[in-house]
Write a protein that holds these residues in place. Structure first.
Motif, PDB file in Angstrom:
ATOM      1  N   THR A  16       0.734  -1.219   0.045  1.00  0.00           N
ATOM      2  CA  THR A  16      -0.004   0.103   0.023  1.00  0.00           C
ATOM      3  C   THR A  16       1.032   1.190   0.114  1.00  0.00           C
ATOM      4  O   THR A  16       0.404   2.519   0.025  1.00  0.00           O
ATOM      5  CB  THR A  16      -0.912  -0.078   1.319  1.00  0.00           C
ATOM      6  N   VAL A  17       2.241   1.152   0.092  1.00  0.00           N
ATOM      7  CA  VAL A  17       3.048   2.185   0.166  1.00  0.00           C
ATOM      8  C   VAL A  17       3.767   2.246  -1.219  1.00  0.00           C
ATOM      9  O   VAL A  17       4.715   1.300  -1.236  1.00  0.00           O
ATOM     10  CB  VAL A  17       3.908   2.279   1.344  1.00  0.00           C
ATOM     11  N   LEU A  18       3.475   3.016  -2.351  1.00  0.00           N
ATOM     12  CA  LEU A  18       4.202   2.900  -3.434  1.00  0.00           C
ATOM     13  C   LEU A  18       4.308   1.630  -4.181  1.00  0.00           C
ATOM     14  O   LEU A  18       5.310   1.376  -4.621  1.00  0.00           O
ATOM     15  CB  LEU A  18       5.545   3.536  -3.214  1.00  0.00           C
ATOM     16  N   GLY A  19       3.243   0.717  -3.896  1.00  0.00           N
ATOM     17  CA  GLY A  19       3.280  -0.539  -4.404  1.00  0.00           C
ATOM     18  C   GLY A  19       4.432  -1.515  -4.152  1.00  0.00           C
ATOM     19  O   GLY A  19       4.717  -2.675  -4.662  1.00  0.00           O
ATOM     20  N   GLY A  20       4.813  -1.224  -2.666  1.00  0.00           N
ATOM     21  CA  GLY A  20       6.067  -1.902  -2.031  1.00  0.00           C
ATOM     22  C   GLY A  20       6.979  -1.664  -2.943  1.00  0.00           C
ATOM     23  O   GLY A  20       8.251  -2.597  -2.671  1.00  0.00           O
ATOM     24  N   SER A  21       7.210  -0.652  -3.676  1.00  0.00           N
ATOM     25  CA  SER A  21       8.484  -0.588  -4.459  1.00  0.00           C
ATOM     26  C   SER A  21       9.597  -0.606  -3.775  1.00  0.00           C
ATOM     27  O   SER A  21       9.699   0.213  -2.730  1.00  0.00           O
ATOM     28  CB  SER A  21       8.323   0.284  -5.437  1.00  0.00           C
ATOM     29  N   LEU A  22      10.925  -0.793  -4.196  1.00  0.00           N
ATOM     30  CA  LEU A  22      12.086  -0.463  -3.605  1.00  0.00           C
ATOM     31  C   LEU A  22      12.739   0.959  -4.056  1.00  0.00           C
ATOM     32  O   LEU A  22      13.164   0.982  -5.214  1.00  0.00           O
ATOM     33  CB  LEU A  22      13.023  -1.700  -3.827  1.00  0.00           C
ATOM     34  N   GLY A  23      13.044   1.705  -3.231  1.00  0.00           N
ATOM     35  CA  GLY A  23      14.131   2.773  -3.369  1.00  0.00           C
ATOM     36  C   GLY A  23      15.116   2.791  -2.421  1.00  0.00           C
ATOM     37  O   GLY A  23      15.466   1.691  -1.812  1.00  0.00           O
ATOM     38  N   VAL A  24      15.812   3.984  -2.414  1.00  0.00           N
ATOM     39  CA  VAL A  24      17.084   3.918  -1.513  1.00  0.00           C
ATOM     40  C   VAL A  24      16.732   3.652  -0.130  1.00  0.00           C
ATOM     41  O   VAL A  24      17.246   2.501   0.449  1.00  0.00           O
ATOM     42  CB  VAL A  24      17.994   5.171  -1.603  1.00  0.00           C
ATOM     43  N   ALA A  25      15.928   4.292   0.432  1.00  0.00           N
ATOM     44  CA  ALA A  25      15.504   4.086   1.949  1.00  0.00           C
ATOM     45  C   ALA A  25      14.928   2.503   2.051  1.00  0.00           C
ATOM     46  O   ALA A  25      15.350   1.723   3.088  1.00  0.00           O
ATOM     47  CB  ALA A  25      14.648   5.057   2.333  1.00  0.00           C
ATOM     48  N   HIS A  26      14.017   2.197   1.126  1.00  0.00           N
ATOM     49  CA  HIS A  26      13.538   0.855   1.359  1.00  0.00           C
ATOM     50  C   HIS A  26      14.758  -0.426   1.305  1.00  0.00           C
ATOM     51  O   HIS A  26      15.017  -1.181   2.031  1.00  0.00           O
ATOM     52  CB  HIS A  26      12.519   0.612   0.434  1.00  0.00           C
ATOM     53  N   GLY A  27      15.684  -0.076   0.381  1.00  0.00           N
ATOM     54  CA  GLY A  27      16.814  -0.773   0.092  1.00  0.00           C
ATOM     55  C   GLY A  27      17.659  -0.850   1.394  1.00  0.00           C
ATOM     56  O   GLY A  27      18.148  -2.087   1.915  1.00  0.00           O
ATOM     57  N   GLU A  28      17.900   0.259   1.855  1.00  0.00           N
ATOM     58  CA  GLU A  28      18.815   0.321   3.231  1.00  0.00           C
ATOM     59  C   GLU A  28      18.235  -0.651   4.179  1.00  0.00           C
ATOM     60  O   GLU A  28      18.936  -1.024   4.730  1.00  0.00           O
ATOM     61  CB  GLU A  28      18.879   1.697   3.608  1.00  0.00           C
ATOM     62  N   LYS A  29      17.165  -0.549   4.472  1.00  0.00           N
ATOM     63  CA  LYS A  29      16.140  -1.279   5.377  1.00  0.00           C
ATOM     64  C   LYS A  29      16.561  -2.740   5.301  1.00  0.00           C
ATOM     65  O   LYS A  29      16.703  -3.411   6.129  1.00  0.00           O
ATOM     66  CB  LYS A  29      14.780  -0.820   5.659  1.00  0.00           C
ATOM     67  N   VAL A  30      16.133  -3.199   3.912  1.00  0.00           N
ATOM     68  CA  VAL A  30      16.369  -4.608   3.655  1.00  0.00           C
ATOM     69  C   VAL A  30      17.881  -5.026   3.928  1.00  0.00           C
ATOM     70  O   VAL A  30      18.149  -6.038   4.486  1.00  0.00           O
ATOM     71  CB  VAL A  30      16.016  -4.818   2.150  1.00  0.00           C
ATOM     72  N   ILE A  31      18.876  -4.243   3.612  1.00  0.00           N
ATOM     73  CA  ILE A  31      20.099  -4.580   3.655  1.00  0.00           C
ATOM     74  C   ILE A  31      20.530  -4.604   5.167  1.00  0.00           C
ATOM     75  O   ILE A  31      21.200  -5.511   5.532  1.00  0.00           O
ATOM     76  CB  ILE A  31      21.038  -3.313   2.911  1.00  0.00           C
TER      77      ILE A  31
END
Ligand code: HXC
Length: 535
Positions: free
Chosen positions: A111-126
Motif C-alpha cells: 500500500t506504500v508506493l506498491g511496495g517498490s524498492l527505492g534507496v531507503a527501502h533498500g537500506e532497510k532490507v540490507i
C-alpha cells in the motif's frame, strides 16, 4: 558565561521539551504509523490480502517481533515525492523468533508506493540481511512488491544490486526463504530467485521479471498475470517455487514447517526432535516387502517408500509439481533431519531429464551447505533419450546432479529399490560419487541398461540374420542369460559397490543405523576460490 548557558541556546531548559512532551511526540508519530496500518488493512483486505505486519504476526512467536526502522522515510524530491513520505517506506523489517529460534525478516507493504524498492527501502532490507548474517540466523522475505521504484531511477536499480550482492554472500551461510503474497515483479523477484526456497500463496501471487504491459510493448502478445508467472506456471513450468500455499496462512505454516528441518546457519546443525523410533520390524515395514511389482514395466509411487522410512511418515516435499519423476524433500529419521532424493517411476518411468536433474542438484547442494544428510532412493532407467533433451542441454544441465553429489561432503546413504541403469546408476548417489553406505533391495538391478535393450544392442547383427521364430527364441535365451548376470544387485555387491543387500522391510532400521554411524562424519575438500560448476 559560556554559550551553552545562554537562554537563547536551544538546549537551555526554557526551550527544551520535557520528557512528557517527547513521549507525546513519539505517540503522535506512532499514531501516524497506526493510521497508515489501518489504511493498509482496509486496502489489503479488500483484495483478500493481509498487511505486511499481519503476515509477520502470523509467522512469528507471539510478541517476539521487534520492528526496526519504522521511522525511515525516503529522501527523494523528484516527481513530487516530497509530498508523500510515509513512515517505513513500503517495507516492515525486524527480527523475531519462530518456535523459539531467531529469524530476521522483511515484509513488503504494497500500500506504500506498491511496495517498490527505492534507496531507503533498500537500506532497510540490507540492514536486516546484514543482521541475519552477523548473528547467523535464517532470513525470511515476505514479498508483495512492484519492483524498482520508478521515481528513484537508477538508485533503485543500484539498491537491488546491493541487496542481490548480500543475498549471494549469505547464500550457503544462512537459509533464505521467500514467501510471495502478491505481486513480485522485476527486482523484487530477484530475491526469491537467488534464495533457497520460495513459497507462493495461491490466487493472490505472481512473479515475473517484466509484467504484461512491457511484454505487450515488446512482443505484441498480452499474457495474463497467471500465464506469465502465476503459482501454477511458477511451480510446474519454470520451477521457480517450492510450494503453493492454499492461502497466506497455509503458506506461512509451510515456511514454519520448513524451518523446523533447517539449521540456523552453515556452522550449526538442524534441531533434533524427540522420536519414538523403534528397531522392531513393523507392519508398515513389512508392506515394503511386497511393494515392488513383479513386472519391470509396472510403476509404483515412491512416496509409499519414503513415508515408511521416515519418522511418523512425515515428509515435507519441495517442488512437488515440478519434474515429479524425481522427488525431493525434508524428513526426519530418529529425530534428525534428512534430505530425501528419490526417483519416482510414476512419471517417465523415473528417468532423469533436464528439469529433474536441476531440481535434484539444487536440493543436494542446499542440503550439503547446511549439514543435512542425504538419503537417496534409486529406481532409474537412465537419462530420458531424445532430440529435445539433447538440444536443450541435457549434458550441460543434467551433469549438475553428478556435480552436486560429487562435491557434497554430508553423510550420504543410498538404497537401490529396483532399476539403477546406466548414467542414472552413477549419478543417483552411487558409491563412486562419494556415498557412504549403499544398500540394495534384492529387486535391485544394477546394470548399464535393461535386459531388452542390452540384448538388442549386443546382438543386433546376429539376431537380424535369424528368421522370426528363431529370433524370438534366441532373444528369449539371451535375455534370460543377461538377467541372470546383471538384472540383480549381486554383480555390484561382489565388487563392493553395494555394501549390503537388504530386505525392504529392514530398510528403515538399516538406514537409521547407517545415518547414526555417519553422524560425526568429517570430509574436507581442497581449498579453492569456488568450483566452476557448469551452469
Ligand atoms: C513506484 C509503483 C510501481 C513502481 C506500482 N506503483 N509500481 N510505484 N514504482 N515500480 C504504484 C502505483 O503507482 C500505485 O500507486 C500503487 O503502486 C499500486 O499499483 P497498481 O498498478 O495500482 O496496482 P496493481 O493494479 O495491483 O498492479 C500491480 C503491478 C503494477 C502489476 C505490480 O503496479 C505494475 O505493473 N507495476 C510495475 C511493475 C514493474 O514493471 N516493475 C519492474 C520495475 S524494473 P497509488 O499511489 O495509485 O496507490 C525492475 C528491475 C530491477 O524492478 C533490476 C534490478 C537490478
Amino acid at each position: 558565561m559560556s554559550g551553552d548557558e545562554s537562554s537563547e541556546h536551544p538546549d537551555h531548559p526554557e526551550h527544551r521539551s520535557t520528557t512528557a512532551d517527547r513521549l507525546a511526540d513519539l505517540s503522535l508519530r506512532e499514531t501516524e504509523i497506526e493510521a497508515a496500518e489501518k489504511r493498509a488493512r482496509d486496502r489489503q483486505h479488500r483484495k483478500g490480502k493481509l498487511t505486511a505486519r499481519e503476515r509477520i504476526d502470523l509467522l512469528v512467536d507471539p510478541g517476539s517481533f521487534v520492528e526496526i526502522d519504522a521511522f525511515v522515510r525516503h529522501r527523494c524530491h523528484d516527481f513530487g515525492m516530497e509530498a508523500n513520505r510515509p513512515y517505513g517506506d513500503g517495507v516492515v523489517t525486524g527480527f523475531a523468533t519462530i518456535d523459539g529460534r531467531r529469524v530476521c525478516l522483511f515484509s513488503h507493504d504494497f500500500t506504500v508506493l506498491g511496495g517498490s524498492l527505492g534507496v531507503a527501502h533498500g537500506e532497510k532490507v540490507i540492514k536486516a540481511l546484514d543482521m541475519a548474517m552477523q548473528v547467523g540466523c535464517p532470513m525470511i522475505s515476505i514479498n508483495d512488491s512492484a519492483g524498482a521504484r520508478i521515481q528513484e531511477g537508477v538508485a533503485s536499480l543500484a539498491y537491488y544490486a546491493e541487496v542481490g550482492r548480500r543475498v549471494v554472500k549469505a547464500s550457503g551461510v544462512i537459509p533464505q526463504i521467500s514467501l510471495n503474497a502478491g505481486p513480485c515483479a522485476g527486482g523484487a523477484a530477484y530475491i526469491p530467485a537467488l534464495g533457497d526456497f520460495t513459497v507462493m500463496a495461491d490466487e493472490i501471487s505472481y512473479m515475473f521479471v517484466t509484467g504484461p504491459d512491457v511484454v505487450e510493448t515488446v512482443t505484441g502478445e498480452r499474457p495474463t498475470f497467471d500465464e506469465l508467472g502465476g503459482p501454477k506456471v511458477s511451480m510446474e513450468v519454470s520451477g521457480n517455487v517450492h510450494y503453493i500455499g492454499a492461502d497466506e496462512q497455509d503458506s506461512i505454516e509451510w515456511v514454519k514447517s520448513l524451518l523446523s528441518y533447517l539449521p540456523d546457519n552453515n556452522l550449526s546443525h538442524p534441531p533434533v526432535y524427540d522420536s519414538d523410533f523403534s528397531t522392531e520390524i513393523t507392519e508398515s515395514d513389512l508392506e515394503l516387502d511386497t511393494l515392488i511389482p513383479d513386472s519391470l514395466n509396472t510403476s509404483y509411487d515412491v512416496h509409499n517408500v519414503i513415508t515408511r522410512l521416515v519418522d511418523d511418515g512425515e515428509f515435507l516435499e519441495t517442488q512437488a509439481g515440478f519434474a515429479p519423476n524425481l522427488v525431493t524433500g525434508m524428513a526426519r529419521i530418529e529425530g534428525h533431519t534428512v534430505g530425501v532424493v528419490a526417483n519416482n517411476p510414476m512419471y517417465y518411468a523415473g528417468a532423469l531429464e533436464i528439469d529433474s536433474s536441476e531440481k535434484a542438484a539444487r536440493f543436494v547442494r542446499f542440503c550439503d551447505a547446511f549439514n543435512i544428510p542425504l538419503l537417496t532412493l534409486v529406481d532409474v532407467p537412465g537419462y530420458l533419450p531424445g532430440v529435445d533433451q539433447e538440444r536443450r542441454g541435457i549434458l550441460r544441465r543434467g551433469i549438475k546432479l553428478l556435480y552436486a553429489y560429487a562435491e557434497s561432503t554430508v553423510p550420504k546413504v543410498t538404497v537401490v529399490l529396483r532399476k539403477a541403469y546406466g548414467g542414472g546408476y552413477a549419478v543417483m548417489g552411487s558409491k563412486h560419487l562419494g556415498a557412504d553406505v549403499n544398500f540394495s533391495w534384492p529387486t535391485g538391478e544394477v546394470a548399464v541398461m535393461g535386459a531388452a535393450g542390452a540384448v538388442a544392442v549386443m546382438n543386433s547383427r546376429k539376431l537380424a540374420a535369424l528368421d522370426e521364430a528363431e529370433r524370438a527364441q534366441e532373444t528369449e535365451r539371451l535375455t534370460a542369460e543377461y538377467e541372470a548376470n546383471f538384472s540383480n544387485p549381486y554383480f555390484a555387491a561382489e565388487r563392493g559397490y553395494i555394501d549390503a543387500v537388504i530386505r525392504p522391510s529392514q530398510t528403515r532400521t538399516k538406514v537409521a543405523k547407517a545415518l547414526a554411524m555417519l553422524r560425526d562424519k568429517r570430509e574436507s575438500s581442497p581449498a579453492k576460490k569456488h568450483s566452476t560448476m557448469p551452469l
